[in-house]
Design an enzyme around this catalytic site. Structure first.
Site, PDB file in Angstrom:
ATOM      1  CG  ASP A 502      -1.996   0.970   1.235  1.00 40.88           C
ATOM      2  OD1 ASP A 502      -1.978   1.844   0.356  1.00 40.88           O
ATOM      3  OD2 ASP A 502      -2.871   0.892   2.121  1.00 40.88           O
ATOM      4  N   GLY A 543      -5.151   3.467  -7.853  1.00 44.20           N
ATOM      5  CA  GLY A 543      -5.374   3.686  -9.286  1.00 44.20           C
ATOM      6  C   GLY A 543      -4.466   4.736  -9.912  1.00 44.20           C
ATOM      7  CG  ASP A 564      -9.414   3.161   1.389  1.00 38.74           C
ATOM      8  OD1 ASP A 564      -8.644   2.983   0.429  1.00 38.74           O
ATOM      9  OD2 ASP A 564      -9.053   3.126   2.570  1.00 38.74           O
TER      10      ASP A 564
HETATM   11  C1  GLA Z   1      -5.412   2.324   2.835  1.00 45.69           C
HETATM   12  C2  GLA Z   1      -5.949   1.196   1.970  1.00 45.69           C
HETATM   13  C3  GLA Z   1      -6.944   0.383   2.769  1.00 45.69           C
HETATM   14  C4  GLA Z   1      -6.275  -0.158   4.013  1.00 45.69           C
HETATM   15  C5  GLA Z   1      -5.671   0.979   4.828  1.00 45.69           C
HETATM   16  C6  GLA Z   1      -4.806   0.467   5.969  1.00 45.69           C
HETATM   17  O1  GLA Z   1      -6.408   3.236   3.151  1.00 45.69           O
HETATM   18  O2  GLA Z   1      -6.524   1.688   0.800  1.00 45.69           O
HETATM   19  O3  GLA Z   1      -7.469  -0.669   1.991  1.00 45.69           O
HETATM   20  O4  GLA Z   1      -5.312  -1.084   3.657  1.00 45.69           O
HETATM   21  O5  GLA Z   1      -4.849   1.814   4.026  1.00 45.69           O
HETATM   22  O6  GLA Z   1      -4.245   1.488   6.729  1.00 45.69           O
END
Ligand code: GLA
Length: 747
Positions: A502, A543, A564
């Site tokens: 991430d 994305g 998200d």
């Molecule tokens: C981001 C990701 C989420 C999750 C959080 C964890 O927001 O997009 O899916 O993994 O981090 O902190």
């Protein structure tokens, strides 16, 4: 005589006209619409002042976002302005005469609203450089109150309403809005609370649902009538109703549990009428409807039809099968190095060399036998069908722990989900501590990651983990920056099968060159390629840079295409119905990921709530994700699964559409404001069709063969009900509930 008649008629007309006018004027006194909105991109605090001359501004609609009106991808600020006379006659008809309400509808994402230059309300604040997620404020309806004696109000004269809007991501601006001004009344202090999954199915097939009404007015009691109605989805006919008297003292609530008969395909409407003003509020609740027939007692093999593994890497695959236990499993044609446990269906070992292996799987019990072709591809590519599993984030957020993962792994088996192909148990953010002697350590919630992996593997399931290429994860935990190889080695040693990587704080260390987006993902790819274990590589960077176009070049097995998701129709539909652009890049081993599922009990933190999606919206969610060939990662606490959610996740024909070996992403063939049609090509030459009703009413929707690009007579199979609907030529019509779907396989 004629004359008398004419006179009488004239009198009647006059009375009628007076009556009509007075009705109209009463109406006009009730609500003052705010029309003729103007818009300007950018940000200037001068624009809030009434004196500012906005003649040069463009007219804009406020029921649809600015993106659809020539301001596509305006990420940043924009201002709306409108002029309105606030008639003092509004006060005459009101019971409470203390404040006006200015209703402006929904705003994506944040707003500050000014009346004649005075700030009267804001939602999520206005965020600039350090834009942070404003708690999904874009889904809220805005309504701001101003005291009648506030000098900001120009009674019976022109007023200027100016709205400063900030949009950080995706579509933006005012939407679904019908702005208006009215008086605040007793009814505005009444809230009805209902809970979709508080529906309890009782033994005699009837239902019970709990409702709570709250009086938020400290100054007086509120009384009224609560009308409870069950209405049919299709014709909106009242099937059952009951009326209750309600009295609530100041700040008190009224609670009731309503028993009503089980009426298929219907919804419940709670209408509260306040007794003094006769004003009403209403809440609608869809009654959960179970569509998937129960799995037969005879054996059936489910799940993926193809599985990829790299040579000499540990192989683990459990044959997913339903049917009365005990089952006996067999696998003909297994390559050297693999063995099958005949009683559990678990295939393990490793394959020494590349090759394609065609296997015949069979499962037997006292009632029968089922066989199915299965292919193992031993080569460089893994993740040949979209991952099916669970992830901790949408339920537990940063409060994930070993016990919670174990409880969900246990439930994955005991609920029977594993028998439909659900496999991955993915720990998201919140497990990391620090790097010590080059090794990432786990915090106190994960005392022994290796033994957790062993536990999960012993059930035939797989374990996933999470990190960031930056120094810190999104939750502020330790990331992998500068420890990529060490971390990959650790994951492999623990027995990790899936890595979600991430972006998060990588922004703070990213270089400024053209390579900035790929660099960290390439680095971890190199690290993962050096370990002796298959680890599904899941890119998460929302994305950026159209990741779907290049994700495969860094060996990404999946890549998030969006920000998200949350459990609202706004979030689900904005994400889901905007995946068309990514479709051409979906292929075996490389999947577009529109984020995890928001069904069941979710919460992103220690406390959970039932998803805010209606049952129909949840059918849309799973259908659309299956059509898109998306990874299906259940985001709820599996140890608290209700019947409806379990039923939603165990329809093998729906899962087959997601897991189709061809790996195509569905494309949209019809788009209009009320409905959309999406089509996915399947390996056997048939197509999967999703007819989605985006409107707020039940709709009869017809698709024609040109739209579907098919010819001749075709059989339509209702995939949710697992039932052939019949043969059709030229046209197919379906009745689809609001925000619901007809998912069909057409052959
Ligand atoms: C981001 C990701 C989420 C999750 C959080 C964890 O927001 O997009 O899916 O993994 O981090 O902190």
């Amino acid at each position: 005589m004629r004359k008398t008649n004419q006179t009488i008629m004239k009198k009647i007309y006059t009375i009628l006209i007076i009556l009509t006018l007075s009705v109209l004027s009463i109406k006009a006194q009730d609500v003052q619409p705010i029309n003729n909105w103007k818009f300007h991109v950018g940000d200037d605090m001068q624009w809030k002042t009434p004196a500012f001359n906005d003649n040069a501004w463009q007219q804009i609609r406020v029921d649809i976002p600015w993106d659809d009106q020539g301001y596509k991808k305006n990420e940043g600020y924009g201002w709306y302005r409108a002029k309105v006379v606030i008639p003092s006659s509004l006060k005459n008809k009101a019971y409470l005469k203390d404040s006006i309400k200015i209703y402006i509808g929904k705003v994506d994402e944040c707003d500050q609203t000014y009346l004649n230059g005075k700030l009267i309300g804001q939602n999520a604040g206005i965020v600039t450089a350090n834009f942070e997620d404003p708690n999904y404020a874009w889904t809220y309806e805005r309504c701001y109150c101003v005291a009648v004696n506030d000098p900001a109000i120009n009674w019976d004269k022109e007023n200027v309403i100016a709205i400063r809007v900030y949009n950080g991501y995706g579509i933006g601006g005012m939407y679904q809005a019908k702005p208006e001004i009215s008086m605040r009344e007793l009814i505005d202090y009444v809230k009805i609370y209902t809970d979709e999954t508080s529906f309890k199915q009782k033994e005699n097939n009837s239902y019970a649902n709990s409702v709570e009404i709250v009086n938020k007015y400290a100054a007086s009691k509120i009384t009224g009538k609560l009308l409870v109605q069950v209405k049919s989805n299709e014709k909106q006919k009242v099937l059952w109703e009951k009326q209750l008297d309600v009295t609530m003292l100041p700040l008190e609530h009224y609670k009731a549990t309503i028993d009503f008969p089980n009426v298929e395909n219907s919804y419940i409407v709670y209408t509260f009428t306040e007794s003094i003003t006769k004003k009403t509020i209403k809440t609608l609740l869809e009654i959960p409807y179970i569509l998937t027939p129960k799995a037969a007692k005879t054996p059936r093999i489910n799940g993926a039809k193809v599985f990829g593994v790299r040579p000499n890497h540990p192989f683990l695959y459990i044959i997913a099968a339903t049917g009365e236990r005990p089952l006996t499993y067999a696998a003909e044609g297994l390559p050297k190095g693999l063995t099958l446990d005949k009683t559990t269906g678990m295939i393990s070992g490793s394959i020494p060399a590349k090759g394609t292996f065609k296997i015949k799987l069979s499962v037997e019990n006292s009632l029968g036998k089922n066989t199915r072709d299965f292919k193992i591809e031993c080569g460089d590519l893994i993740c040949l069908t979209p991952p099916l599993g669970w992830n901790s984030w949408n339920c537990w957020g940063l409060s994930v722990s070993t016990d919670k993962v174990k409880a969900s792994a246990d439930a994955m088996v005991s609920s029977g989900l594993i028998n439909h192909g659900w496999t991955y148990m993915n720990i998201d953010d919140g497990w990391e501590l620090v790097h010590k002697d080059d090794s990432i350590t786990c915090n106190e919630k994960f005392p022994n990651m290796k033994s957790l992996a062993d536990y999960v593997h012993s059930k035939g399931l797989k374990l996933g983990i999470y990190s960031s290429p930056g120094p810190k994860t999104c939750g502020g935990y330790e990331g992998s920056f500068n420890y990529e190889q060490a971390d990959a080695n650790n994951y492999a040693a623990w027995g990790i099968d899936y890595l979600k990587y991430d972006w998060c704080s990588y922004e703070t260390v990213a270089c400024n060159d053209t390579d900035r987006l790929f660099k960290p993902y390439r680095k971890m790819q190199t690290a993962l390629s050096k370990v002796n274990r298959d680890i599904v590589y899941s890119l998460c960077q929302y994305g950026m840079g159209d990741v779907w176009k290049w994700g495969a070049t860094v060996n990404g097995n999946t890549w998030r295409t969006t920000g998200d998701i949350t459990d609202t129709w706004g979030s689900l539909s904005e994400i889901g119905f905007n995946q068309d652009k990514c479709a051409p890049y979906s292929q075996p081993g490389h999947w577009n990921d529109p984020d995890m599922l928001v069904v069941g009990k979710v919460g992103w933190g220690p406390s959970l709530h039932n998803t805010h999606l209606t049952p129909s919206e949840q059918y849309t969610h799973i259908s659309l994700w299956a059509l898109l060939s998306a990874p299906l990662l259940i985001g709820c606490d599996l140890s608290q699964l209700d019947d409806f959610t379990l039923n939603l996740l165990t329809n093998d024909e729906v899962i087959d559409i997601d897991q189709d070996p061809l790996g195509k992403g569905a494309t949209r063939v019809v788009k209009n404001t009320d409905y959309q049609v999406w089509v996915k090509q399947l390996e056997d030459g048939s197509i999967a069709v999703g007819i989605f009703n985006l409107s707020n009413d039940v709709k009869k929707i017809t698709v024609n063969w040109n739209e579907l690009n098919i010819k001749g007579t075709k059989t339509f199979r209702d995939v949710w009900r697992q039932k052939d609907l019949g043969k059709y030529k030229d046209l197919f019509t379906a009745t689809v509930s609001s925000h619901g779907v007809m998912l069909a396989r057409v052959y």
